[in-house]
Design an enzyme around this catalytic site. Structure first.
Site, PDB file in Angstrom:
ATOM      1  N   ASP A  52      -6.122  11.591   4.343  1.00  0.00           N
ATOM      2  CA  ASP A  52      -5.384  10.441   3.823  1.00  0.00           C
ATOM      3  C   ASP A  52      -6.251   9.184   3.925  1.00  0.00           C
ATOM      4  OD1 ASP A  52      -3.395   8.351   3.325  1.00  0.00           O
ATOM      5  OD2 ASP A  52      -1.935   9.963   3.592  1.00  0.00           O
ATOM      6  N   SER A 103       0.184   7.009  -0.936  1.00  0.00           N
ATOM      7  CA  SER A 103       0.108   8.456  -0.710  1.00  0.00           C
ATOM      8  C   SER A 103       1.228   9.204  -1.424  1.00  0.00           C
ATOM      9  CB  SER A 103       0.177   8.755   0.789  1.00  0.00           C
ATOM     10  OG  SER A 103      -0.908   8.167   1.446  1.00  0.00           O
ATOM     11  N   ASP A 158       6.309  12.310   6.460  1.00  0.00           N
ATOM     12  CA  ASP A 158       5.534  11.233   5.814  1.00  0.00           C
ATOM     13  C   ASP A 158       5.164  11.657   4.385  1.00  0.00           C
ATOM     14  OD1 ASP A 158       4.300   8.764   5.650  1.00  0.00           O
ATOM     15  OD2 ASP A 158       2.624   9.266   6.960  1.00  0.00           O
ATOM     16  N   THR A 160       2.572  12.344   2.371  1.00  0.00           N
ATOM     17  CA  THR A 160       1.705  13.433   1.911  1.00  0.00           C
ATOM     18  C   THR A 160       2.333  14.808   2.115  1.00  0.00           C
ATOM     19  OG1 THR A 160      -0.287  12.114   2.157  1.00  0.00           O
ATOM     20  CG2 THR A 160      -0.565  14.514   2.198  1.00  0.00           C
ATOM     21  N   ARG A 171       9.977   6.940  -0.298  1.00  0.00           N
ATOM     22  CA  ARG A 171       9.323   7.684   0.784  1.00  0.00           C
ATOM     23  C   ARG A 171       9.883   7.376   2.164  1.00  0.00           C
ATOM     24  NH1 ARG A 171       3.203   5.675   1.135  1.00  0.00           N
ATOM     25  NH2 ARG A 171       3.374   6.552   3.218  1.00  0.00           N
ATOM     26  N   GLU A 339      -3.124  17.954   6.375  1.00  0.00           N
ATOM     27  CA  GLU A 339      -3.419  16.532   6.188  1.00  0.00           C
ATOM     28  C   GLU A 339      -3.997  15.891   7.450  1.00  0.00           C
ATOM     29  OE1 GLU A 339      -0.241  13.677   6.163  1.00  0.00           O
ATOM     30  OE2 GLU A 339      -1.388  12.234   5.000  1.00  0.00           O
ATOM     31  N   ASP A 344      -6.169   7.100   7.328  1.00  0.00           N
ATOM     32  CA  ASP A 344      -5.529   6.002   6.597  1.00  0.00           C
ATOM     33  C   ASP A 344      -4.863   5.002   7.536  1.00  0.00           C
ATOM     34  OD1 ASP A 344      -3.839   4.901   4.133  1.00  0.00           O
ATOM     35  OD2 ASP A 344      -2.408   5.423   5.717  1.00  0.00           O
ATOM     36  N   LYS A 345      -4.101   5.511   8.476  1.00  0.00           N
ATOM     37  CA  LYS A 345      -3.291   4.604   9.304  1.00  0.00           C
ATOM     38  C   LYS A 345      -4.176   3.706  10.162  1.00  0.00           C
ATOM     39  CE  LYS A 345       0.482   7.950   9.254  1.00  0.00           C
ATOM     40  NZ  LYS A 345       1.243   7.281   8.171  1.00  0.00           N
ATOM     41  N   HIS A 348      -5.791   0.994   8.019  1.00  0.00           N
ATOM     42  CA  HIS A 348      -4.850  -0.119   7.821  1.00  0.00           C
ATOM     43  C   HIS A 348      -4.925  -1.135   8.954  1.00  0.00           C
ATOM     44  CE1 HIS A 348      -2.550   0.980   4.262  1.00  0.00           C
ATOM     45  NE2 HIS A 348      -2.327   2.199   4.716  1.00  0.00           N
ATOM     46  N   ASP A 386      -6.422  11.260  -0.914  1.00  0.00           N
ATOM     47  CA  ASP A 386      -5.395  10.828  -1.860  1.00  0.00           C
ATOM     48  C   ASP A 386      -5.721   9.482  -2.495  1.00  0.00           C
ATOM     49  OD1 ASP A 386      -5.007   9.600   0.570  1.00  0.00           O
ATOM     50  OD2 ASP A 386      -2.853   9.994   0.661  1.00  0.00           O
ATOM     51  N   HIS A 387      -6.456   8.654  -1.773  1.00  0.00           N
ATOM     52  CA  HIS A 387      -6.836   7.348  -2.321  1.00  0.00           C
ATOM     53  C   HIS A 387      -7.962   6.783  -1.463  1.00  0.00           C
ATOM     54  CE1 HIS A 387      -4.724   5.610   1.076  1.00  0.00           C
ATOM     55  NE2 HIS A 387      -3.676   6.358   0.782  1.00  0.00           N
ATOM     56  N   HIS A 435      -4.945  -0.151   0.659  1.00  0.00           N
ATOM     57  CA  HIS A 435      -5.657   0.903  -0.066  1.00  0.00           C
ATOM     58  C   HIS A 435      -6.485   0.240  -1.165  1.00  0.00           C
ATOM     59  CE1 HIS A 435      -1.986   3.717   0.815  1.00  0.00           C
ATOM     60  NE2 HIS A 435      -2.608   3.335   1.911  1.00  0.00           N
TER      61      HIS A 435
HETATM   62 ZN   LIG Z   1      -2.028   3.998   3.722  1.00  0.00          ZN
END
Ligand SMILES: [Zn+2]
Length: 472
Positions: A52, A103, A158, A160, A171, A339, A344-345, A348, A386-387, A435
């Site tokens: 992620d 995501s 979550d 994904t 989501r 995943e 990702d987290k 951030h 995913d991104h 993102h």
């Molecule tokens: Zn994110």
């Protein structure tokens, strides 16, 4: 899956222990062309590794820190590599593009083959709160008799993991008590319920991750009204485990593992990035590893157990005797999604060490999948993201340089012993970094893997997996 083909590949697996890419050796022994198989082959199993927020920048940062600029991660060893685009659609006008996806929308893209808007879980853009569904690769595989698994270091509700086994307009509607934005989906309104409820009701064979608090919530409609989602799972044949020790020994046709109340504990710790000249100077920070408590399984351990539970090597697995019509079908292999969620987290929240630690943990899980594929070359293994995300490698600043925007942290890389500075610059310090809209890497090996080469769209991945499993 053609049973003869499956046996053919299984038959050669024992001789392939020294092969670095077993498909190449299988070619020699079976007469099948690698190129043919990578373009048109059928897979018994598909393992999708989804990092992620793991853009090219995040991969490079982790590689540089862990194994050096000239080193290679396990994820770098897959032989066929391309890039795919990751945009979403606008909810207010789905004819228009949203160039930065989340995501949920990107996951809907690879899981269903259809683009949607940010926040949606395998449901149709522009339809408000109405109940809509886009059929997923997991659902199609399950219908065709494949066993299915879903593993994450995030809450398993979550975005994904949710895109594979749930359909909902928002989501955030992860548990029965979180449904304020998704009223038509509530069970008492005739809907399929929250993501936690849908996950269990889907009878996915192996579900492993965090998010126990969602499953402790009480169901508000339908046949299991008044019970927790965990109790509902148990009534539907799930064995539920809450720690690494019980995961190691659990068996059964349906396993639900919930190892923390929320997201799983991070592997590493370190200094957060800070405004110019940033944290870690003058020597460069060294990350603190091994922070995850032993009662929580690593992503690699979850991956290993998921494969063991899903893979029916000799036909004697207990799932064959389970009293459920869909599970009486002959063994057709499995679909598994894994995943690495907190790359990702931690991106951030501007934490380079935590971000790297999660990337390395994800890479160790990929190694487990590659080990399995070495002995089971009829397995399509895919590693992608995913991104893209905010972190960038920038020049090392001087101690007096206060001209750099965003936040910075300088690390002392483990192998090179050289300094590497990471910049987080899509938001001001302390706000959740954004993102980004860049294309991201997709790499693969095994049947159909050739279709990831070049520049593709995220939605193409759905079709690559579906063709590999003979679903289209
Ligand atoms: Zn994110």
């Amino acid at each position: 899956m053609n049973r003869n083909n499956a046996n053919r590949y299984l038959g050669v697996a024992a001789t392939l222990a020294v092969a670095t890419w077993v498909v190449a050796s299988a070619h020699v022994l079976t007469g099948a062309s690698d190129d043919d198989r990578a373009e048109a082959g059928r897979a018994k199993n598909v393992i999708l590794f989804l990092g992620d927020g793991m853009g090219d920048s995040e991969i490079t940062i982790a590689r540089n820190y862990q194994v050096g600029a000239n080193g290679r991660l396990w994820m770098d060893s897959l032989p066929l590599t391309g890039e795919y685009t990751t945009y979403a659609l606008q909810e207010s006008n789905p004819a228009l593009i949203d160039y930065v996806t989340d995501s949920a929308a990107s996951g809907t893209g690879w899981a269903t083959g259809f683009k949607t808007s940010n926040g949606r879980i395998s449901s149709i853009a522009g339809t408000g709160t109405a109940v809509t569904r886009l059929e997923t690769i997991l659902e199609l595989a399950q219908k065709a008799g494949f066993k299915t698994g879903n593993v994450s270091t995030a809450e398993i509700t979550d975005a994904t993991p949710a895109v594979l086994d749930s359909h909902i307009n928002e989501r955030g509607c992860q548990g029965p008590a979180n449904m304020s934005a998704c009223a038509p989906y509530k069970k008492e309104n005739g809907g399929p319920g929250s993501i936690a409820e849908q996950t269990v009701d889907h009878h996915v064979n192996v579900i492993l991750g965090g998010g126990k608090a969602r499953f402790d919530q009480v169901i508000t409609g339908g046949p299991h009204v008044g019970k927790t989602v965990i109790a509902s799972a148990q009534l539907q044949g799930y064995t539920v485990v809450f720690d690494a020790a019980n995961l190691a020994t659990v068996s059964g046709p349906r396993v639900l593992g919930l190892f923390t109340a929320g997201n799983m504990t991070l592997e590493w710790s370190g200094l957060q990035a800070s405004p110019s000249p940033g944290s870690g100077l003058p020597t460069g920070q060294t990350c603190s590893e091994n922070q995850r408590p032993a009662n929580e399984p690593s992503l690699a351990a979850m991956t290993s157990r998921a494969i063991e539970l899903l893979h029916d090597d000799d036909g004697s697995d207990s799932w064959r005797s389970h009293d459920d019509e869909s599970e009486h079908r002959r063994d057709r292999g499995f679909f598994l999604q894994v995943e690495g969620a907190s790359i990702d987290k931690q991106d951030h929240v501007e934490n380079p060490c935590q971000q790297i630690g999660e990337t390395i943990a994800f890479d160790r899980a990929i190694r487990v999948g590659l080990d399995f594929a070495r002995h089971h070359p009829d397995t399509l293994v895919i590693v992608t993201a995913d991104h893209a995300h905010t972190s960038q490698i920038v020049p090392v600043p001087s101690l007096t340089d206060t001209t750099r925007p965003g936040t910075l942290s300088t690390l002392l890389t483990k192998v090179d012993k050289s300094m590497m500075t990471i910049n987080y610059g899509t938001r001001a310090h302390g706000q959740s970094q954004d993102h980004t809209g860049s294309q991201v890497r997709i790499a693969a090996q095994g049947p159909q893997a050739g279709h990831v080469v070049g520049v593709t769209n995220q939605t193409d991945l759905f079709h690559t997996m579906a063709r590999a499993l003979g679903l289209e």
